[in-house]
Motif scaffolding. Structure first.
Motif, PDB file in Angstrom:
ATOM      1  N   UNK A 186       0.827  -1.222   0.000  1.00 36.75           N
ATOM      2  CA  UNK A 186       0.000   0.000   0.000  1.00 36.75           C
ATOM      3  C   UNK A 186       0.855   1.263   0.000  1.00 36.75           C
ATOM      4  N   UNK A 187       0.577   2.143  -0.948  1.00 36.79           N
ATOM      5  CA  UNK A 187       1.309   3.412  -1.052  1.00 36.79           C
ATOM      6  C   UNK A 187       0.371   4.609  -0.988  1.00 36.79           C
ATOM      7  N   UNK A 188      -0.909   4.348  -0.860  1.00 36.36           N
ATOM      8  CA  UNK A 188      -1.881   5.426  -0.722  1.00 36.36           C
ATOM      9  C   UNK A 188      -3.078   4.906   0.052  1.00 36.36           C
ATOM     10  N   UNK A 189      -3.915   5.813   0.526  1.00 35.92           N
ATOM     11  CA  UNK A 189      -5.047   5.423   1.368  1.00 35.92           C
ATOM     12  C   UNK A 189      -6.014   4.525   0.607  1.00 35.92           C
ATOM     13  N   UNK A 190      -6.517   3.529   1.317  1.00 36.55           N
ATOM     14  CA  UNK A 190      -7.522   2.633   0.750  1.00 36.55           C
ATOM     15  C   UNK A 190      -8.899   3.233   0.998  1.00 36.55           C
ATOM     16  N   UNK A 191      -9.788   3.228   0.002  1.00 39.78           N
ATOM     17  CA  UNK A 191     -11.143   3.775   0.203  1.00 39.78           C
ATOM     18  C   UNK A 191     -11.817   3.161   1.424  1.00 39.78           C
ATOM     19  N   UNK A 192     -12.566   3.974   2.131  1.00 37.02           N
ATOM     20  CA  UNK A 192     -13.224   3.511   3.364  1.00 37.02           C
ATOM     21  C   UNK A 192     -14.533   2.812   3.045  1.00 37.02           C
ATOM     22  N   UNK A 193     -14.402   1.608   2.538  1.00 37.79           N
ATOM     23  CA  UNK A 193     -15.548   0.753   2.237  1.00 37.79           C
ATOM     24  C   UNK A 193     -15.491  -0.438   3.195  1.00 37.79           C
ATOM     25  N   UNK A 194     -16.608  -0.755   3.827  1.00 36.35           N
ATOM     26  CA  UNK A 194     -16.631  -1.838   4.807  1.00 36.35           C
ATOM     27  C   UNK A 194     -16.488  -3.188   4.122  1.00 36.35           C
ATOM     28  N   UNK A 195     -15.476  -3.945   4.525  1.00 31.99           N
ATOM     29  CA  UNK A 195     -15.270  -5.304   4.024  1.00 31.99           C
ATOM     30  C   UNK A 195     -15.073  -6.246   5.204  1.00 31.99           C
ATOM     31  N   UNK A 196     -15.368  -7.512   4.970  1.00 33.99           N
ATOM     32  CA  UNK A 196     -15.192  -8.523   6.013  1.00 33.99           C
ATOM     33  C   UNK A 196     -15.115  -9.895   5.369  1.00 33.99           C
ATOM     34  N   UNK A 197     -14.722 -10.881   6.170  1.00 30.14           N
ATOM     35  CA  UNK A 197     -14.710 -12.257   5.683  1.00 30.14           C
ATOM     36  C   UNK A 197     -16.135 -12.717   5.428  1.00 30.14           C
ATOM     37  N   UNK A 198     -16.326 -13.430   4.350  1.00 32.13           N
ATOM     38  CA  UNK A 198     -17.656 -13.948   4.022  1.00 32.13           C
ATOM     39  C   UNK A 198     -18.021 -15.095   4.956  1.00 32.13           C
ATOM     40  N   UNK A 199     -19.309 -15.255   5.180  1.00 30.81           N
ATOM     41  CA  UNK A 199     -19.821 -16.366   5.977  1.00 30.81           C
ATOM     42  C   UNK A 199     -20.744 -17.215   5.099  1.00 30.81           C
ATOM     43  N   UNK A 200     -21.172 -18.341   5.628  1.00 26.71           N
ATOM     44  CA  UNK A 200     -22.078 -19.212   4.883  1.00 26.71           C
ATOM     45  C   UNK A 200     -23.373 -18.492   4.527  1.00 26.71           C
ATOM     46  N   UNK A 201     -23.804 -17.583   5.411  1.00 27.32           N
ATOM     47  CA  UNK A 201     -25.045 -16.842   5.160  1.00 27.32           C
ATOM     48  C   UNK A 201     -24.906 -15.870   3.992  1.00 27.32           C
ATOM     49  N   UNK A 202     -23.679 -15.518   3.633  1.00 25.66           N
ATOM     50  CA  UNK A 202     -23.465 -14.577   2.528  1.00 25.66           C
ATOM     51  C   UNK A 202     -23.567 -15.243   1.158  1.00 25.66           C
ATOM     52  N   UNK A 203     -23.408 -16.555   1.096  1.00 25.28           N
ATOM     53  CA  UNK A 203     -23.327 -17.237  -0.204  1.00 25.28           C
ATOM     54  C   UNK A 203     -24.560 -16.981  -1.078  1.00 25.28           C
ATOM     55  N   UNK A 204     -25.778 -17.139  -0.567  1.00 27.28           N
ATOM     56  CA  UNK A 204     -26.941 -16.852  -1.429  1.00 27.28           C
ATOM     57  C   UNK A 204     -26.949 -15.421  -1.952  1.00 27.28           C
ATOM     58  N   UNK A 205     -26.547 -14.459  -1.119  1.00 27.89           N
ATOM     59  CA  UNK A 205     -26.517 -13.065  -1.565  1.00 27.89           C
ATOM     60  C   UNK A 205     -25.436 -12.864  -2.622  1.00 27.89           C
ATOM     61  N   UNK A 206     -24.303 -13.518  -2.452  1.00 25.38           N
ATOM     62  CA  UNK A 206     -23.239 -13.432  -3.451  1.00 25.38           C
ATOM     63  C   UNK A 206     -23.702 -13.986  -4.792  1.00 25.38           C
ATOM     64  N   UNK A 207     -24.404 -15.099  -4.749  1.00 23.52           N
ATOM     65  CA  UNK A 207     -24.875 -15.720  -5.987  1.00 23.52           C
ATOM     66  C   UNK A 207     -25.889 -14.829  -6.707  1.00 23.52           C
ATOM     67  N   UNK A 208     -26.750 -14.182  -5.946  1.00 21.62           N
ATOM     68  CA  UNK A 208     -27.733 -13.282  -6.571  1.00 21.62           C
ATOM     69  C   UNK A 208     -27.032 -12.080  -7.206  1.00 21.62           C
ATOM     70  N   UNK A 209     -26.079 -11.494  -6.485  1.00 21.45           N
ATOM     71  CA  UNK A 209     -25.342 -10.359  -7.028  1.00 21.45           C
ATOM     72  C   UNK A 209     -24.554 -10.779  -8.261  1.00 21.45           C
ATOM     73  N   UNK A 210     -23.918 -11.935  -8.194  1.00 19.99           N
ATOM     74  CA  UNK A 210     -23.102 -12.388  -9.313  1.00 19.99           C
ATOM     75  C   UNK A 210     -23.946 -12.617 -10.563  1.00 19.99           C
ATOM     76  N   UNK A 211     -25.107 -13.245 -10.405  1.00 18.48           N
ATOM     77  CA  UNK A 211     -25.975 -13.495 -11.560  1.00 18.48           C
ATOM     78  C   UNK A 211     -26.410 -12.194 -12.215  1.00 18.48           C
ATOM     79  N   UNK A 212     -26.663 -11.180 -11.395  1.00 15.00           N
ATOM     80  CA  UNK A 212     -27.070  -9.880 -11.918  1.00 15.00           C
ATOM     81  C   UNK A 212     -25.925  -9.223 -12.697  1.00 15.00           C
ATOM     82  N   UNK A 213     -24.708  -9.294 -12.147  1.00 13.64           N
ATOM     83  CA  UNK A 213     -23.561  -8.618 -12.757  1.00 13.64           C
ATOM     84  C   UNK A 213     -22.986  -9.423 -13.914  1.00 13.64           C
ATOM     85  N   UNK A 214     -22.856 -10.739 -13.739  1.00 11.56           N
ATOM     86  CA  UNK A 214     -22.274 -11.575 -14.780  1.00 11.56           C
ATOM     87  C   UNK A 214     -23.246 -11.791 -15.939  1.00 11.56           C
ATOM     88  N   UNK A 215     -24.532 -11.775 -15.617  1.00  5.79           N
ATOM     89  CA  UNK A 215     -25.535 -11.940 -16.662  1.00  5.79           C
ATOM     90  C   UNK A 215     -25.898 -13.372 -16.946  1.00  5.79           C
TER      91      UNK A 215
END
Length: 284
Positions: free
Chosen positions: A136-165
């Motif tokens: 890192x050589x400059x500030x990282x944008x202040x966006x909240x990130x965290x480790x994914x959990x099992x409960x996140x998988x369905x939401x990830x799949x929905x987002x991915x289908x929307x973006x990937x098409x």
């Protein structure tokens, strides 16, 4: 093409062919990438031609299907001793017949591009491969990130289908076991991005990388970099110029460019503005 090669049968590959696929990669100067081969043979359909001398595979590729609207071709390899004898063209023609009109995509190296153009594929874009230690050589944008959990998988799949098409569930359902690190980004409780880092030889590959904007993509990459001491590697759509400048500034260097090609469609489905990097170029 010699008659012997013209008569060689093409068969589906299984996990029993994993070592032979890795040997074929090594034969062409690629890393063995057994971990990646294992994923692709599980989520996709491998096609191979056994070498007539009994020494492994003469040629191989993998097709990953995302339903009737899209399939990706990857890992197209021909053993060095059989190169320039038409065997790669024959394997590709077989794949096109099996696809039965399904739109196809692939990432082409400069070496493979002439064959794909001969078969009717057209260049739709480019991806830039970068590799290096993230510093890192400059500030990282202040966006909240965290480790994914099992409960996140369905939401990830929905987002991915929307973006990937297209629906990548068969591939992405294997991601928690395949990747060493899986991260998500949230805004006001809404999942707005995700990424993974999976082991490939001495590196961690960043992909897929899905994010609502460039700042979110930066934050996700930075969060993965904090999880590993390995060099990072990723393939970024060259249209994401700001992200490319940023990762170069953090220590990653360009090592190659691939052409993104399609057959049967003039453009890939989905929203490229939120699709920053593939899981692997071998799966589109």
């Amino acid at each position: 093409m010699p008659t012997l090669l013209a008569e060689l049968s093409i068969r589906h590959l299984t996990h029993g062919d994993l070592s032979a696929c890795a040997d074929l990669s090594e034969d062409r100067g690629w890393p063995r990438e057994e971990h990646k081969w294992g994923l692709l043979l599980s989520a996709g359909t491998g096609h191979g031609i056994d070498a007539p001398d009994g020494k492994g595979l003469a040629a191989a590729c993998v097709v990953t299907s995302y339903g009737p609207g899209l399939a990706a071709i990857g890992m197209v390899l021909v053993a060095e001793r059989f190169s320039r004898q038409g065997i790669g063209r024959r394997l590709m023609r077989h794949v096109l017949v099996e696809a039965e009109g399904t739109p196809l995509t692939l990432h082409a190296t400069p070496t493979g591009r002439p064959l794909y153009e001969e078969l009717g594929f057209e260049v739709q874009g480019r991806a830039e491969m970068l590799r290096g230690h993230f510093t890192p050589r400059e500030a990282v944008p202040s966006v909240a990130t965290r480790a994914a959990t099992a409960e996140d998988i369905p939401r990830m799949l929905r987002l991915d289908a929307e973006v990937f098409g297209a629906d990548r569930t068969a591939l992405l359902a294997r991601l928690p076991a395949f990747a060493d690190h899986l991260r998500v980004a949230e805004r006001a409780g809404e999942l707005v991005g995700y990424t993974a880092a999976w082991p490939n030889m001495d590196t961690h590959v960043v992909g897929p990388l899905i994010a609502e904007n460039t700042d979110t993509a930066k934050a996700l990459i930075a969060s993965l970099a904090r999880c590993t001491d390995r060099p990072l590697r990723t393939d970024i759509d060259v249209r994401h110029e700001e992200l490319l400048r940023w990762v170069r500034a953090q220590g990653l260097e360009t090592v190659a460019h691939n052409a993104v090609m399609t057959l049967g469609t003039q453009e890939l489905p989905g929203d490229w503005t939120r699709r920053f990097a593939p899981l692997t170029v071998a799966a589109g």
